[in-house]
Scaffold this motif. Structure first.
Motif, PDB file in Angstrom:
ATOM      1  N   GLU A  25       0.824  -1.210   0.000  1.00  0.00           N
ATOM      2  CA  GLU A  25       0.000   0.000   0.000  1.00  0.00           C
ATOM      3  C   GLU A  25       0.857   1.259   0.000  1.00  0.00           C
ATOM      4  N   ASN A  26       2.100   1.154   0.453  1.00  0.00           N
ATOM      5  CA  ASN A  26       2.946   2.330   0.644  1.00  0.00           C
ATOM      6  C   ASN A  26       3.400   2.932  -0.682  1.00  0.00           C
ATOM      7  N   GLY A  27       3.914   4.152  -0.604  1.00  0.00           N
ATOM      8  CA  GLY A  27       4.461   4.834  -1.769  1.00  0.00           C
ATOM      9  C   GLY A  27       3.522   5.876  -2.349  1.00  0.00           C
ATOM     10  N   GLU A 105      13.280   6.313  -4.750  1.00  0.00           N
ATOM     11  CA  GLU A 105      12.811   7.094  -5.890  1.00  0.00           C
ATOM     12  C   GLU A 105      13.020   6.336  -7.188  1.00  0.00           C
ATOM     13  N   ILE A 106      11.964   6.240  -7.980  1.00  0.00           N
ATOM     14  CA  ILE A 106      12.011   5.676  -9.327  1.00  0.00           C
ATOM     15  C   ILE A 106      11.355   6.677 -10.262  1.00  0.00           C
ATOM     16  N   LYS A 107      12.092   7.136 -11.269  1.00  0.00           N
ATOM     17  CA  LYS A 107      11.544   8.079 -12.228  1.00  0.00           C
ATOM     18  C   LYS A 107      11.221   7.355 -13.534  1.00  0.00           C
ATOM     19  N   THR A 112       7.559  10.680 -10.928  1.00  0.00           N
ATOM     20  CA  THR A 112       8.467  10.270  -9.858  1.00  0.00           C
ATOM     21  C   THR A 112       7.694   9.442  -8.836  1.00  0.00           C
ATOM     22  N   PHE A 113       8.097   8.190  -8.683  1.00  0.00           N
ATOM     23  CA  PHE A 113       7.517   7.316  -7.666  1.00  0.00           C
ATOM     24  C   PHE A 113       8.431   7.331  -6.446  1.00  0.00           C
ATOM     25  N   LYS A 114       7.839   7.587  -5.286  1.00  0.00           N
ATOM     26  CA  LYS A 114       8.624   7.663  -4.060  1.00  0.00           C
ATOM     27  C   LYS A 114       8.244   6.539  -3.106  1.00  0.00           C
ATOM     28  N   ASN A 115       9.271   5.967  -2.487  1.00  0.00           N
ATOM     29  CA  ASN A 115       9.108   4.945  -1.446  1.00  0.00           C
ATOM     30  C   ASN A 115       8.245   3.775  -1.911  1.00  0.00           C
TER      31      ASN A 115
END
Length: 388
Positions: A25-27, A105-107, A112-115
């Motif tokens: 669920e996180n991010g 971080e994934i771009k 930008t996807f965080k956590n």
């Protein structure tokens, strides 16, 4: 339907606890524009995107049938921390215990996807290496946004507001139930059997149901029986087994009728890209809906030379046969050449070349030389259409 029976499955079923459910669920996702367009490469019936992690570019599979995955090398390069370990089961029912981690971080282009929660895996099989797969943009990551996808246009778009996508022409709407890792599951009815199909953009085939959900003795539909292993999961090919191809009179997905679809059987029940490439489709995790806009018709044909092969230890080995066909080949035959093109003394570069661009592609007949029990045998084999 694919003309050559070889499928790459990258579907992961995760055994999760309540803690594991919260993990997925996180991010969060941040967009620079209301709608972000992502460059998609659709090749060999699989969708790929480029991602940026810590300033380095990687190739990820865009796979709704799996949670997010990063390679062990990325995990080590970023010096990430292990959150916990849990067993992971792939589409071939192979199980391994894997590390679960969080990627800061994934771009993906301007997103930008965080956590993001991710599974760490050794992506070392020849199929992974040839497709240069460094990881997977998985369902838990996708679920943060709405997505509009068209394989024929090499297009993926993402937004935080469903209203930014016009649904005009999206006449077919399928409801789904998300698993804890957010993979969508659609209710299907095939030959009066109620079946749960994973909506899987990491599966190259059309519709696949598990072997236990099909009884060749009790159905009146025509079928083709195969033996071997014509598919690969995240942890390998799995054991040889009897499987089937058949064409039901109708296929019901969420009570909506689809005609002229060929169904196969195997270890898992999946809805894949040979079906999805006919449509533009929108994935909506807020309302648990898939919206389909029909854009192309592809003939539903099952054509094959009666066998399939994989590259094992840099050798082309026969791994699957159509039972009852007139193919002269046997399981474990080593293929020395096809149409006088040698498949001996291969290295990784040549294996990848022939894996992605098969010699027999677009041929109606092939000559093949094989080695069996020390003997070299020559055959000519014609392509055949099944389930006509």
């Amino acid at each position: 339907m694919r003309k050559y029976i070889f499928l790459v499955l990258l579907f992961l079923t995760i055994i999760v606890s309540a803690q594991g459910k919260r993990f997925f669920e996180n991010g969060e996702a941040e967009l620079k524009n209301p709608v972000e367009k992502i460059n998609l490469t659709y090749i060999n019936e699989l969708p790929f995107v480029k991602v940026n992690i810590n300033g380095k570019i990687y190739q990820f599979l865009f796979d709704s049938g799996a949670p997010t995955v990063i390679s062990t090398s990325i995990y080590n390069e970023l010096n990430l921390k292990k959150k916990h370990r849990s067993k992971v089961t792939d589409s071939k029912k192979n199980k391994q215990e894997q590390i679960f981690t969080v990627v800061p971080e994934i771009k993906v282009d301007q997103i930008t996807f965080k956590n993001t929660g991710a599974i760490v895996m050794d992506l070392k099989g020849i199929e992974f290496e040839c497709f240069k797969i460094d990881g997977i943009i998985g369902a838990n990551q996708m679920a943060k946004l709405f997505w509009r996808i068209s394989y024929s246009e090499n297009s993926i778009e993402a937004t935080k507001e469903l209203a930014n996508f016009s649904k005009e022409g999206y006449e077919t709407v399928l409801s789904f139930t998300p698993k804890p890792q957010k993979t969508p599951v659609i209710k299907a009815n095939i030959l009066d059997e109620k079946i749960d199909l994973t909506f899987d953009t990491g599966f190259t085939g059309t519709v696949r149901i598990s072997n236990k959900e099909y009884d060749s003795k009790n159905t009146k539909v025509k079928f083709v029986e195969t033996y071997g292993t014509g598919s690969v999961g995240a942890f390998g090919a799995g054991k040889s087994e009897i499987s089937y191809y058949f064409k039901p009179n109708e296929l019901l997905l969420d009570d909506q009728k689809f005609d002229d679809e060929i169904v196969s059987t195997g270890s898992s029940s999946l809805l894949g890209n040979e079906f999805l490439k006919k449509f533009r489709f929108i994935m909506d995790w807020e309302n648990n809906k898939i919206y389909l806009n029909k854009i192309k018709n592809y003939p539903s044909k099952l054509e094959s030379f009666g066998f399939a092969y994989r590259f094992i230890d840099y050798k082309a080995k026969v791994v699957l046969l159509f039972n009852g066909s007139d193919t002269p080949l046997k399981i474990d035959d080593e293929i020395l050449s096809i149409n006088n093109i040698s498949l001996e003394n291969l290295n990784q570069e040549s294996v990848c070349k022939y894996l992605q661009d098969r010699i027999e592609k677009n041929r109606d007949s092939i000559t093949i030389k094989v080695k069996r029990e020390g003997k070299v045998l020559d055959f000519t084999i014609a392509k055949k259409e099944y389930l006509k």
